[in-house]
Enzyme design. Structure first.
Site, PDB file in Angstrom:
ATOM      1  CB  SER A   1      -0.857  -0.028   1.267  1.00 40.98           C
ATOM      2  OG  SER A   1      -1.414   1.240   1.524  1.00 40.98           O
TER       3      SER A   1
ATOM      4  CE1 TYR B   1      -3.899  -2.492   5.622  1.00 41.45           C
ATOM      5  CE2 TYR B   1      -3.364  -0.154   5.508  1.00 41.45           C
ATOM      6  CZ  TYR B   1      -3.640  -1.346   4.875  1.00 41.45           C
ATOM      7  OH  TYR B   1      -3.633  -1.394   3.512  1.00 41.45           O
TER       8      TYR B   1
ATOM      9  CE  LYS C   1      -1.444  -4.592   3.410  1.00 40.53           C
ATOM     10  NZ  LYS C   1      -1.632  -5.881   2.786  1.00 40.53           N
TER      11      LYS C   1
HETATM   12  C1  UD1 Z   1      -6.971   4.540   4.104  1.00 41.20           C
HETATM   13  C2  UD1 Z   1      -5.812   4.352   4.998  1.00 41.20           C
HETATM   14  C3  UD1 Z   1      -4.712   3.668   4.236  1.00 41.20           C
HETATM   15  C4  UD1 Z   1      -5.207   2.327   3.736  1.00 41.20           C
HETATM   16  C5  UD1 Z   1      -6.499   2.481   2.955  1.00 41.20           C
HETATM   17  C6  UD1 Z   1      -7.091   1.091   2.809  1.00 41.20           C
HETATM   18  C7  UD1 Z   1      -5.901   6.156   6.647  1.00 41.20           C
HETATM   19  C8  UD1 Z   1      -5.235   7.378   7.141  1.00 41.20           C
HETATM   20  N1  UD1 Z   1      -5.365   5.617   5.544  1.00 41.20           N
HETATM   21  O1  UD1 Z   1      -6.562   5.356   3.020  1.00 41.20           O
HETATM   22  O2  UD1 Z   1      -3.610   3.462   5.090  1.00 41.20           O
HETATM   23  O3  UD1 Z   1      -4.247   1.709   2.925  1.00 41.20           O
HETATM   24  O4  UD1 Z   1      -7.440   3.299   3.663  1.00 41.20           O
HETATM   25  O5  UD1 Z   1      -8.331   1.158   2.236  1.00 41.20           O
HETATM   26  O6  UD1 Z   1      -6.870   5.719   7.195  1.00 41.20           O
HETATM   27  N2  UD1 Z   1     -12.798  10.875   3.514  1.00 41.20           N
HETATM   28  C9  UD1 Z   1     -13.763  11.795   3.892  1.00 41.20           C
HETATM   29  N3  UD1 Z   1     -14.903  11.316   4.469  1.00 41.20           N
HETATM   30  C10 UD1 Z   1     -15.126   9.976   4.686  1.00 41.20           C
HETATM   31  C11 UD1 Z   1     -14.142   9.061   4.285  1.00 41.20           C
HETATM   32  C12 UD1 Z   1     -12.982   9.552   3.711  1.00 41.20           C
HETATM   33  O7  UD1 Z   1     -13.595  12.983   3.721  1.00 41.20           O
HETATM   34  O8  UD1 Z   1     -16.173   9.620   5.240  1.00 41.20           O
HETATM   35  C13 UD1 Z   1     -11.572  11.372   2.874  1.00 41.20           C
HETATM   36  C14 UD1 Z   1     -10.324  11.078   3.683  1.00 41.20           C
HETATM   37  O9  UD1 Z   1     -10.047  12.118   4.590  1.00 41.20           O
HETATM   38  C15 UD1 Z   1      -9.275  10.968   2.575  1.00 41.20           C
HETATM   39  C16 UD1 Z   1     -10.052  10.443   1.379  1.00 41.20           C
HETATM   40  O10 UD1 Z   1     -11.418  10.675   1.656  1.00 41.20           O
HETATM   41  O11 UD1 Z   1      -8.781  12.227   2.241  1.00 41.20           O
HETATM   42  C17 UD1 Z   1      -9.850   8.955   1.155  1.00 41.20           C
HETATM   43  O12 UD1 Z   1     -10.093   8.280   2.383  1.00 41.20           O
HETATM   44  P1  UD1 Z   1     -10.122   6.690   2.496  1.00 41.20           P
HETATM   45  O13 UD1 Z   1     -10.994   6.132   1.445  1.00 41.20           O
HETATM   46  O14 UD1 Z   1     -10.423   6.339   3.918  1.00 41.20           O
HETATM   47  O15 UD1 Z   1      -8.651   6.255   2.113  1.00 41.20           O
HETATM   48  P2  UD1 Z   1      -7.243   6.724   2.716  1.00 41.20           P
HETATM   49  O16 UD1 Z   1      -7.383   7.494   3.956  1.00 41.20           O
HETATM   50  O17 UD1 Z   1      -6.497   7.385   1.621  1.00 41.20           O
END
Ligand code: UD1
Length: 343
Positions: free
Chosen positions: A126, A151, A155
């Site tokens: 990842s 997590y 990795k």
């Molecule tokens: C997350 C993990 C990452 C992991 C991946 C696995 C964290 C910090 N990172 O990635 O280590 O490999 O999931 O699937 O948790 N967002 C919102 N509202 C929401 C959900 C997400 O604004 O309800 C935003 C988040 O702040 C982020 C983006 O959407 O900027 C993507 O979020 P997400 O899908 O959770 O992925 P990551 O955080 O990039």
């Protein structure tokens, strides 16, 4: 047909990869304990490829059960190892579950592979290994940083295990694919992501909100140093990501490359959360109820991939747009609702 063992093959990325393997002429053999996947994924795969794919209900930390699979199947030429837990928040609360399952399964698998002289492995890594990168886009040379969750650490540790095995003079040839943010579903809407409980990832939360299962999406912060203040990610269509595994397997079987290689798998484009929401709305015509909330602890402000190495060595190239990925995620969500409605 060449047999490829796919651990976690009933899961989100695993199921899409199984389909691409069949379509590329391989014989995937699924190993899954269904702890975070559903048997319905097997039906979805069968509906797409037109036949059943062999599946063994086995936990990958169980070497004895894994050994039985290798004995029974014979002639496995390579392994793609997806089986792992992936919820960042849960890993903070229950780190031992993550170390046991994610690290333990890789160690057990590598030992059994060695016993059976199977020496080709594609590992699911990842972009979390890059932490908060100092410069963008990140290349495979960008320094790996201290993980900010158990997590993420699993990795990182798994990559270190592969590095140590490669340095030991083992015959193992492995490729670790560092995924950016996988989204979307198969265009047939027969397989897709099945999050347990309230999704923590953005796209399933968007689709569940749009369909009325959740009231509102909260965007985690709009005061970051990005064009619209929201986080930047590299969202890659899961079918493009699945195809990356097929070309990685081909590279291993052709004995190309070093004993261990790392590749970024993303689109190379950075997208803000607000842009992702807009892409969903324009792809589906569905208006999303969202609000801006506080930042989420541990979020990386911005990250996206440099995919030059994967393009050059693997011939990897994404073909789907963000809108297509969003549309496929939506079609999948709608099909889930329809199938529940029928029950
Ligand atoms: C997350 C993990 C990452 C992991 C991946 C696995 C964290 C910090 N990172 O990635 O280590 O490999 O999931 O699937 O948790 N967002 C919102 N509202 C929401 C959900 C997400 O604004 O309800 C935003 C988040 O702040 C982020 C983006 O959407 O900027 C993507 O979020 P997400 O899908 O959770 O992925 P990551 O955080 O990039």
């Amino acid at each position: 047909m060449k047999k490829i063992l796919v651990t976690g093959g009933a899961g989100y990325i695993g199921s899409h990869t199984v389909v691409e393997l069949v379509e590329a002429g391989y014989e995937p053999i699924i190993v899954d304990n269904f702890s975070n996947s559903e048997e319905s994924a097997l039906e979805g795969i069968a509906a797409i490829v037109g036949r059943n794919v062999t599946c063994h209900r086995v936990d990958c930390t169980d070497s004895k059960a894994l050994r039985e699979v290798f004995e029974k199947e014979q002639d496995i030429v390579g392994v793609i190892h997806f089986a792992a837990n992936k919820a960042v928040g849960e890993s903070v609360e229950n780190p031992l579950k993550y170390y046991h399952n994610n690290v333990g399964s890789l160690v057990a698998l590598l030992q059994v592979m060695e016993e059976f002289k199977v020496n080709k492995l594609v590992f699911s890594s990842s972009c979390t290994v890059y932490g908060v990168p100092e410069s963008l886009p990140v290349t495979e040379e960008t320094p790996v940083q201290k993980a900010n969750s158990p997590y993420g650490n699993t990795k990182k540790i798994c990559e270190e295990i592969l590095t140590d095995v490669a340095a030991s003079g083992s015959t193992l040839k492995s490729i670790a694919l560092r995924y950016f943010n996988p989204i979307g579903a198969h265009p047939s809407a027969k397989i897709g992501e099945l999050p347990l409980g309230v999704p923590s990832n953005l796209v399933p939360f968007i689709t569940q909100t749009a369909i009325g299962m959740r009231e509102q999406l909260t965007i985690f912060g709009n005061d970051y140093d990005t064009p619209d203040g929201t986080n930047i990610r590299d969202y890659v269509h899961v079918v493009d990501l699945a195809k990356a595994h097929v070309v990685a397997v081909e590279r291993l079987l052709e004995e190309k490359g070093e004993s261990l290689e790392f590749f970024n798998i993303g689109t190379g484009n950075g997208t803000t959360v607000l842009e992702a929401v807009k892409a969903f709305e324009s792809a589906t015509g569905v208006k999303l109820n969202y609000k801006i909330g506080p930042r989420r602890a541990g979020d990386v402000p911005k990250i996206y991939a440099d995919v030059a190495k994967a393009t050059e060595a693997l011939g990897f190239k994404t073909t789907s747009t963000l809108e297509e990925a969003m549309k496929s995620a939506w079609d999948w969500q709608v099909s889930l609702k329809e199938s529940t409605a029928k029950v």
